[in-house]
Enzyme design. Structure first.
Site, PDB file in Angstrom:
ATOM      1  CB  ILE A 285      -1.054   0.179   1.164  1.00 45.78           C
ATOM      2  CG1 ILE A 285      -1.988  -0.918   1.013  1.00 45.78           C
ATOM      3  CG2 ILE A 285      -1.434   1.250   1.481  1.00 45.78           C
ATOM      4  CD1 ILE A 285      -2.949  -1.240   1.891  1.00 45.78           C
ATOM      5  CD  GLU A 286       2.786   3.727   3.616  1.00 41.78           C
ATOM      6  OE1 GLU A 286       3.080   4.574   3.087  1.00 41.78           O
ATOM      7  OE2 GLU A 286       1.853   3.692   4.372  1.00 41.78           O
ATOM      8  CB  THR A 287       6.335   2.205  -1.959  1.00 40.35           C
ATOM      9  OG1 THR A 287       6.723   0.831  -1.216  1.00 40.35           O
ATOM     10  CG2 THR A 287       6.743   3.406  -1.158  1.00 40.35           C
TER      11      THR A 287
END
Length: 400
Positions: A128-130
């Protein structure tokens, strides 16, 4: 991002907030670039940054208009949890997570063994972050932080993060050209602020560098270390989708009651899948993001640990859901209802309508507190609606 504590949709958020150093503003906003750089150098030198590293990082600095523009464009943004989840947890993201689970199986097992965090949770945050390291942001961290500090946008905070970023460069953990992240300074595959890097980044591969940009083992271990530091409970999950009985008192959701899963089962709160809870002694509270007609969840303490990475309930649910999908879950049992989210002005309108209907809830302020919630539940019950207390577009239309 495990990012900056200011974003209206999520971060009040967490990672950088923990390590704010007490310091004065580097320079007044728009004092002149040369004066600003001189001030930064004095503070950096006092913290052990060499002239060479400083010149490489700050040489040729000019404020970045893109960063300034983004710092000013933070209007209230509202979306439903269904929209939020739908954009972040897709079949493609789940499939890629499963591929990564196989590719990094040994690393994930080692990280999980050391920090007690399940591989699927590590993968979900990474995804989800990157996008599993596929996109870390294209802005140089030093120049982004310098721009924010120079422009006077939370200059104490971003000025402190800037000096810390220079210390990271001095430590040799990353080259200046590779120190990239978001416009607000969140860096690398886990999207750590520099202060969080100092506290939680891990040299898992053992080469003397905490490389959260180029090393997947370091990035995954850093995520694991972060979660463990905030109390991740090894062996426990984040939560379960549940089904509520027809006579359920929805005040039990809004009051935030914590009870064992066994106790919840005793009042008819059961897993939506039909399976028993694996451990009846685990404690949970209920989370109902879009009302009783949509998915409802019993969330365990680890759900709130995920929120230390990002303070949004929607974010924590997205992480948990993606983790489940990586394990092979097909999705939520209940369907999301067709509904819309409300702005603060919309919520004030709901309260004004309740006042006109005779409910003594005080002056409308857009904050849905206990009096407003109780009034909503009472009005829904009197109107023959599901008395779940959920405030949304559907309620606003029904009150009109």
């Amino acid at each position: 991002m495990s990012r900056v504590p200011f974003s209206p949709s999520r971060r009040s958020f967490g990672l950088g907030a923990a390590a704010l150093a007490a310091s004065s503003v580097i320079s007044p906003a728009f004092a002149g670039v040369d004066t600003f750089i001189d001030g930064v150098w004095k503070r950096a030198r006092a913290r052990g940054v060499s002239r060479h590293v400083f010149d490489v990082a700050m040489g040729g600095f000019t404020p970045q208009s893109k960063v300034v523009d983004l710092s000013k464009k933070q209007p209230e943004f509202v979306s439903t949890v269904a929209d939020y989840i739908g954009k972040r947890v897709t079949d493609g993201q789940a499939g890629k997570g499963q591929d990564m689970r196989g590719e990094w199986k040994q690393t994930l097992a080692a990280v999980s063994s050391r920090y007690g965090v399940q591989p699927e949770i590590l993968l979900a945050i990474w995804g989800i972050e990157t996008n599993y390291g596929g996109y870390m942001g294209g802005t140089n961290t030093v120049h982004a932080l310098a721009t924010l500090a120079y422009s006077g946008y939370r200059a104490d905070y971003f000025g402190s993060e800037l000096i810390t970023a220079l210390e990271i460069l001095e430590g040799g953990h990353v080259r200046f050209k590779n120190m990239v992240g978001s416009w607000a300074g969140a860096m690398g595959q886990p999207q750590f602020m520099p202060s969080s890097f100092m506290k939680y980044a891990v040299d898992f591969k053992g080469d003397g560098h905490k490389d959260i940009w180029g090393s997947v083992p370091d990035a995954l271990a850093s995520i694991g270390n972060y979660l463990k530091s905030f109390g991740w409970r090894a062996g426990e999950t984040w939560g379960y989708e549940v089904r509520l009985p027809g006579d359920f008192n929805y005040q039990n959701v809004w009051s935030g009651i914590n009870a064992t899963l066994g106790d919840w089962s005793g009042v008819g709160v059961l897993r939506a899948s039909g399976k028993p809870f694996p451990r009846a002694s685990d404690t949970a509270r209920l989370y109902m993001p879009m009302g009783g007609n949509g998915p409802v969840f019993a969330v365990l303490p680890n759900f709130d640990v995920i929120k230390r990475y990002n303070s949004s309930d929607s974010y924590a649910l997205a992480v948990g859901h993606l983790a489940d999908r990586i394990l092979g879950s097909k999705g939520f049992v209940a369907s999301w209802p067709a509904d819309t989210a409300l702005t603060r002005a919309d919520r004030e309108q709901v309260q004004a309508m309740l006042l006109r209907k005779g409910y003594d809830i005080g002056t409308p302020d857009g904050v849905i507190g206990p009096k407003t919630r109780a009034a909503v539940i009472d009005w829904q019950a009197r109107s023959g609606l599901l008395a779940d207390g959920h405030v949304s577009g559907n309620l606003l239309r029904a009150l009109s």
